[in-house]
Design a protein around this motif. Structure first.
Motif, PDB file in Angstrom:
ATOM      1  N   ALA A   1       0.826  -1.205   0.000  1.00  0.00           N
ATOM      2  CA  ALA A   1       0.000   0.000   0.000  1.00  0.00           C
ATOM      3  C   ALA A   1       0.862   1.257   0.000  1.00  0.00           C
ATOM      4  N   VAL A   2       1.916   1.286   0.821  1.00  0.00           N
ATOM      5  CA  VAL A   2       2.808   2.445   0.862  1.00  0.00           C
ATOM      6  C   VAL A   2       3.446   2.667  -0.506  1.00  0.00           C
ATOM      7  N   ARG A   3       3.891   1.585  -1.144  1.00  0.00           N
ATOM      8  CA  ARG A   3       4.494   1.724  -2.473  1.00  0.00           C
ATOM      9  C   ARG A   3       3.490   2.308  -3.470  1.00  0.00           C
ATOM     10  N   GLY A   4       2.248   1.839  -3.383  1.00  0.00           N
ATOM     11  CA  GLY A   4       1.232   2.348  -4.294  1.00  0.00           C
ATOM     12  C   GLY A   4       0.949   3.827  -4.085  1.00  0.00           C
ATOM     13  N   TYR A   5       0.882   4.260  -2.826  1.00  0.00           N
ATOM     14  CA  TYR A   5       0.631   5.678  -2.553  1.00  0.00           C
ATOM     15  C   TYR A   5       1.803   6.547  -3.039  1.00  0.00           C
ATOM     16  N   VAL A   6       3.025   6.101  -2.771  1.00  0.00           N
ATOM     17  CA  VAL A   6       4.197   6.869  -3.185  1.00  0.00           C
ATOM     18  C   VAL A   6       4.252   6.972  -4.708  1.00  0.00           C
ATOM     19  N   GLU A   7       4.013   5.864  -5.403  1.00  0.00           N
ATOM     20  CA  GLU A   7       4.055   5.892  -6.855  1.00  0.00           C
ATOM     21  C   GLU A   7       2.938   6.771  -7.422  1.00  0.00           C
ATOM     22  N   ALA A   8       1.772   6.714  -6.758  1.00  0.00           N
ATOM     23  CA  ALA A   8       0.661   7.551  -7.229  1.00  0.00           C
ATOM     24  C   ALA A   8       0.995   9.028  -7.063  1.00  0.00           C
ATOM     25  N   ALA A   9       1.640   9.377  -5.943  1.00  0.00           N
ATOM     26  CA  ALA A   9       2.036  10.775  -5.726  1.00  0.00           C
ATOM     27  C   ALA A   9       3.105  11.185  -6.734  1.00  0.00           C
ATOM     28  N   GLN A  10       4.044  10.291  -7.040  1.00  0.00           N
ATOM     29  CA  GLN A  10       5.097  10.612  -7.995  1.00  0.00           C
ATOM     30  C   GLN A  10       4.548  10.798  -9.407  1.00  0.00           C
ATOM     31  N   ASP A  11       3.534  10.025  -9.757  1.00  0.00           N
ATOM     32  CA  ASP A  11       2.953  10.111 -11.096  1.00  0.00           C
ATOM     33  C   ASP A  11       1.889  11.203 -11.195  1.00  0.00           C
ATOM     34  N   GLY A  12       1.634  11.888 -10.090  1.00  0.00           N
ATOM     35  CA  GLY A  12       0.634  12.956 -10.124  1.00  0.00           C
ATOM     36  C   GLY A  12      -0.790  12.451 -10.077  1.00  0.00           C
ATOM     37  N   LEU A  13      -0.993  11.158  -9.800  1.00  0.00           N
ATOM     38  CA  LEU A  13      -2.340  10.606  -9.737  1.00  0.00           C
ATOM     39  C   LEU A  13      -3.011  10.841  -8.393  1.00  0.00           C
ATOM     40  N   MET A  14      -2.241  11.276  -7.410  1.00  0.00           N
ATOM     41  CA  MET A  14      -2.779  11.478  -6.072  1.00  0.00           C
ATOM     42  C   MET A  14      -2.100  12.688  -5.460  1.00  0.00           C
ATOM     43  N   ASP A  15      -2.890  13.488  -4.772  1.00  0.00           N
ATOM     44  CA  ASP A  15      -2.327  14.658  -4.107  1.00  0.00           C
ATOM     45  C   ASP A  15      -1.299  14.220  -3.067  1.00  0.00           C
ATOM     46  N   SER A  16      -0.202  14.957  -2.974  1.00  0.00           N
ATOM     47  CA  SER A  16       0.877  14.571  -2.062  1.00  0.00           C
ATOM     48  C   SER A  16       0.414  14.557  -0.611  1.00  0.00           C
ATOM     49  N   GLN A  17      -0.448  15.483  -0.228  1.00  0.00           N
ATOM     50  CA  GLN A  17      -0.935  15.503   1.152  1.00  0.00           C
ATOM     51  C   GLN A  17      -1.788  14.265   1.453  1.00  0.00           C
TER      52      GLN A  17
ATOM     53  N   GLU B   1     -15.078   1.151   4.094  1.00  0.00           N
ATOM     54  CA  GLU B   1     -14.623   2.308   3.324  1.00  0.00           C
ATOM     55  C   GLU B   1     -13.123   2.511   3.462  1.00  0.00           C
ATOM     56  N   HIS B   2     -12.602   2.351   4.683  1.00  0.00           N
ATOM     57  CA  HIS B   2     -11.154   2.478   4.881  1.00  0.00           C
ATOM     58  C   HIS B   2     -10.406   1.388   4.106  1.00  0.00           C
ATOM     59  N   ALA B   3     -10.961   0.190   4.117  1.00  0.00           N
ATOM     60  CA  ALA B   3     -10.322  -0.901   3.381  1.00  0.00           C
ATOM     61  C   ALA B   3     -10.327  -0.617   1.884  1.00  0.00           C
ATOM     62  N   GLN B   4     -11.437  -0.048   1.407  1.00  0.00           N
ATOM     63  CA  GLN B   4     -11.508   0.288  -0.015  1.00  0.00           C
ATOM     64  C   GLN B   4     -10.474   1.346  -0.379  1.00  0.00           C
ATOM     65  N   GLN B   5     -10.331   2.364   0.469  1.00  0.00           N
ATOM     66  CA  GLN B   5      -9.332   3.399   0.211  1.00  0.00           C
ATOM     67  C   GLN B   5      -7.914   2.820   0.248  1.00  0.00           C
ATOM     68  N   ARG B   6      -7.695   1.907   1.161  1.00  0.00           N
ATOM     69  CA  ARG B   6      -6.356   1.337   1.325  1.00  0.00           C
ATOM     70  C   ARG B   6      -5.946   0.503   0.127  1.00  0.00           C
ATOM     71  N   PHE B   7      -6.909  -0.225  -0.462  1.00  0.00           N
ATOM     72  CA  PHE B   7      -6.553  -1.167  -1.527  1.00  0.00           C
ATOM     73  C   PHE B   7      -6.961  -0.663  -2.916  1.00  0.00           C
ATOM     74  N   ALA B   8      -7.432   0.560  -3.013  1.00  0.00           N
ATOM     75  CA  ALA B   8      -7.903   1.049  -4.313  1.00  0.00           C
ATOM     76  C   ALA B   8      -6.789   1.009  -5.359  1.00  0.00           C
ATOM     77  N   LEU B   9      -5.629   1.549  -5.026  1.00  0.00           N
ATOM     78  CA  LEU B   9      -4.539   1.595  -6.000  1.00  0.00           C
ATOM     79  C   LEU B   9      -3.997   0.212  -6.366  1.00  0.00           C
ATOM     80  N   PRO B  10      -3.711  -0.688  -5.368  1.00  0.00           N
ATOM     81  CA  PRO B  10      -3.229  -2.030  -5.759  1.00  0.00           C
ATOM     82  C   PRO B  10      -4.219  -2.758  -6.655  1.00  0.00           C
ATOM     83  N   PHE B  11      -5.535  -2.610  -6.392  1.00  0.00           N
ATOM     84  CA  PHE B  11      -6.526  -3.276  -7.238  1.00  0.00           C
ATOM     85  C   PHE B  11      -6.538  -2.662  -8.635  1.00  0.00           C
ATOM     86  N   GLU B  12      -6.414  -1.337  -8.694  1.00  0.00           N
ATOM     87  CA  GLU B  12      -6.429  -0.671  -9.988  1.00  0.00           C
ATOM     88  C   GLU B  12      -5.221  -1.069 -10.825  1.00  0.00           C
ATOM     89  N   GLU B  13      -4.072  -1.162 -10.189  1.00  0.00           N
ATOM     90  CA  GLU B  13      -2.865  -1.546 -10.921  1.00  0.00           C
ATOM     91  C   GLU B  13      -2.967  -2.955 -11.475  1.00  0.00           C
TER      92      GLU B  13
END
Length: 292
Positions: A159-175, A220-232
């Motif tokens: 999950a951490v890797r997905g959030y970091v990559e999303a922030a780097q690619d501009g797909l997710m706000d850094s905050q 809802e928290h689980a969905q937010q946590r796994f949204a990016l890994p599922f999308e990838e």
């Protein structure tokens, strides 16, 4: 000197001592017995038997001595054979226990000893088998613990890797990404605390902090946590529909941990293009959460 010769020599020493005591006791106890019988024979024979008193007494004592000396070697032979069998049985059991202990020391926890008999050696073999079984369970628990730790680490790290990559690619706000990473770091800290309390976990003393929680919040928290890994992976993650609150008495952190494990398994075993559905239903005073 090894165990078998020592056991055999100790048995033979006891046999020899008992044989000497037997001969000495027979010689001492036979004298008055023989004397009474000689006196009775002389009395019945009258005057003719008076001169034969010494010969009768000597002959009976000599007969007894010869009988003892004749029977003693056979008795010693039988006793020696019995001592050999007894010593061999003890040493064979000790060798079996020694071999089992060596196998146990080398990690062969499945080694079992024969438990035939009702004596202390059989009880010792039974205790050894119980110990080996307990060690096997401990080893299995250790292996499972390592696997569980690896499994627990995989979800937050992914999950951490997905959030970091999303922030780097501009797909997710850094905050937003930092907030999500902060939550996952909390999961890692919780895992570190659990590992430091392994002994309490094995004793069934895991700390739980239950409270009234809305099951929808957990999902809802689980969905937010796994949204990016599922999308990838190209897998659709759907929650609900949940129209009304579903209160449940639970530890939110532990419940999220279990739900995360189930979603991680679902993600690994669902092919791209597949779908994972998560739901919650109140039923008979309980709440059932499903991952399909």
């Amino acid at each position: 000197m090894r165990l078998f010769p020592r056991l055999l020599l100790s048995h033979l020493a006891v046999i020899t001592a008992m044989g000497a005591v037997l001969v000495l006791t027979a010689e001492l106890a036979a004298h008055p017995f023989i004397q009474r019988h000689v006196d009775e024979m002389v009395r019945q024979m009258g005057g003719a038997g008076a001169g034969m008193r010494d010969d009768l007494s000597h002959g009976m004592r000599e007969t007894l001595t010869r009988a003892l000396l004749t029977a003693l070697p056979l008795a010693l032979l039988v006793a020696t054979a019995t001592a050999w069998i007894a010593a061999r049985r003890v040493t064979d059991s000790v060798r079996t226990l020694q071999a089992g202990s060596a196998a146990l020391a080398s990690g062969e926890y499945g080694r079992q000893l024969p438990e035939g008999g009702q004596d202390e050696l059989a009880e010792l073999a039974h205790s050894f088998n119980v110990m080996a079984g307990t060690l096997a369970q401990v080893e299995q628990g250790r292996v499972e613990l390592i696997g569980n730790v690896a499994h627990e680490l995989r979800a937050p790290v992914s999950a951490v890797r997905g959030y970091v990559e999303a922030a780097q690619d501009g797909l997710m706000d850094s905050q937003d990404a930092m907030g999500a990473v902060h939550r996952e770091l909390g999961s890692l800290e919780r895992l570190a605390r659990d590992l430091s309390l392994v002994s309490r976990v094995e004793a069934g003393q895991v700390d739980l902090r239950p409270q009234v929680t809305d099951a929808r919040t957990l999902l809802e928290h689980a969905q937010q946590r796994f949204a990016l890994p599922f999308e990838e992976r190209g897998v659709t993650l759907r929650v609900g529909p949940l129209s009304s609150p579903i209160p449940v008495w639970t530890d939110p952190e532990r419940a999220a941990q279990i739900l995360g494990n189930l979603l991680g398994n679902a993600l690994r075993h669902t092919p791209p293009g597949g779908r994972v559905q998560v739901g919650a239903h109140a039923r008979a005073g309980q709440v059932q959460i499903t991952v399909q």
